[in-house]
Write a protein that holds these residues in place. Structure first.
Motif, PDB file in Angstrom:
ATOM      1  N   ARG A 118       0.847  -1.187   0.000  1.00  0.00           N
ATOM      2  CA  ARG A 118       0.000   0.000   0.000  1.00  0.00           C
ATOM      3  C   ARG A 118       0.878   1.231   0.000  1.00  0.00           C
ATOM      4  O   ARG A 118       1.963   1.231   0.575  1.00  0.00           O
ATOM      5  CB  ARG A 118      -0.921   0.015   1.215  1.00  0.00           C
TER       6      ARG A 118
ATOM      7  N   GLY B 163       0.038   7.187   1.260  1.00  0.00           N
ATOM      8  CA  GLY B 163      -1.264   7.854   1.361  1.00  0.00           C
ATOM      9  C   GLY B 163      -2.358   6.914   1.821  1.00  0.00           C
ATOM     10  O   GLY B 163      -3.216   7.279   2.624  1.00  0.00           O
ATOM     11  N   ALA B 164      -2.337   5.677   1.322  1.00  0.00           N
ATOM     12  CA  ALA B 164      -3.349   4.703   1.722  1.00  0.00           C
ATOM     13  C   ALA B 164      -3.175   4.278   3.175  1.00  0.00           C
ATOM     14  O   ALA B 164      -4.153   4.016   3.872  1.00  0.00           O
ATOM     15  CB  ALA B 164      -3.278   3.473   0.811  1.00  0.00           C
TER      16      ALA B 164
ATOM     17  N   ALA C  39      -4.203   7.670   5.407  1.00  0.00           N
ATOM     18  CA  ALA C  39      -5.415   8.436   5.087  1.00  0.00           C
ATOM     19  C   ALA C  39      -6.404   8.454   6.254  1.00  0.00           C
ATOM     20  O   ALA C  39      -6.862   9.527   6.672  1.00  0.00           O
ATOM     21  CB  ALA C  39      -6.078   7.881   3.831  1.00  0.00           C
ATOM     22  N   TRP C  40      -6.750   7.297   6.781  1.00  0.00           N
ATOM     23  CA  TRP C  40      -7.732   7.237   7.877  1.00  0.00           C
ATOM     24  C   TRP C  40      -7.218   7.861   9.166  1.00  0.00           C
ATOM     25  O   TRP C  40      -7.942   8.627   9.817  1.00  0.00           O
ATOM     26  CB  TRP C  40      -8.205   5.799   8.109  1.00  0.00           C
TER      27      TRP C  40
ATOM     28  N   LEU D 133      -5.086  10.278   9.496  1.00  0.00           N
ATOM     29  CA  LEU D 133      -5.080  11.726   9.307  1.00  0.00           C
ATOM     30  C   LEU D 133      -6.490  12.298   9.369  1.00  0.00           C
ATOM     31  O   LEU D 133      -6.715  13.356   9.974  1.00  0.00           O
ATOM     32  CB  LEU D 133      -4.426  12.091   7.975  1.00  0.00           C
ATOM     33  N   LEU D 134      -7.449  11.603   8.762  1.00  0.00           N
ATOM     34  CA  LEU D 134      -8.838  12.066   8.802  1.00  0.00           C
ATOM     35  C   LEU D 134      -9.358  12.082  10.245  1.00  0.00           C
ATOM     36  O   LEU D 134      -9.977  13.068  10.676  1.00  0.00           O
ATOM     37  CB  LEU D 134      -9.723  11.177   7.929  1.00  0.00           C
TER      38      LEU D 134
END
Length: 81
Positions: free
Chosen positions: A12, A15-16, A19-20, A22-23
């Motif tokens: 992966r 970014g993958a 991503a979660w 960071l969100l």
């Protein structure tokens, strides 16, 4: 579809992977700022944003307990006989 390594593990991108987290971090930060700067409806919004972390953790735990979930013993995710 993701690429497969010879060992069967998926690769992966950075970014993958992040991503979660960071969100969730951004939602928590916004929730804290909103909660500290206002009252009334802002408090409700702050609680909802901060509660998203708990919901994400609960979903991750439920997915990890699901049969057939990817694990070290079974990297393909297929049920073992």
């Amino acid at each position: 579809m993701s690429a497969q390594r010879p060992s069967g593990r998926r690769t992966r991108s950075i970014g993958a992977i992040f991503a979660w987290p960071l969100l969730i971090g951004m939602l928590s930060l916004v929730g804290l700022v909103i909660g500290l700067t206002g009252d009334g409806a802002r408090d409700v919004i702050a609680w909802l944003l901060l509660g998203s972390t708990i919901v994400a953790i609960a979903i991750a735990i439920l997915r990890a307990r699901k049969p057939g979930h990817l694990s070290r013993e079974n990297p393909t995710g297929k049920p073992t006989p």
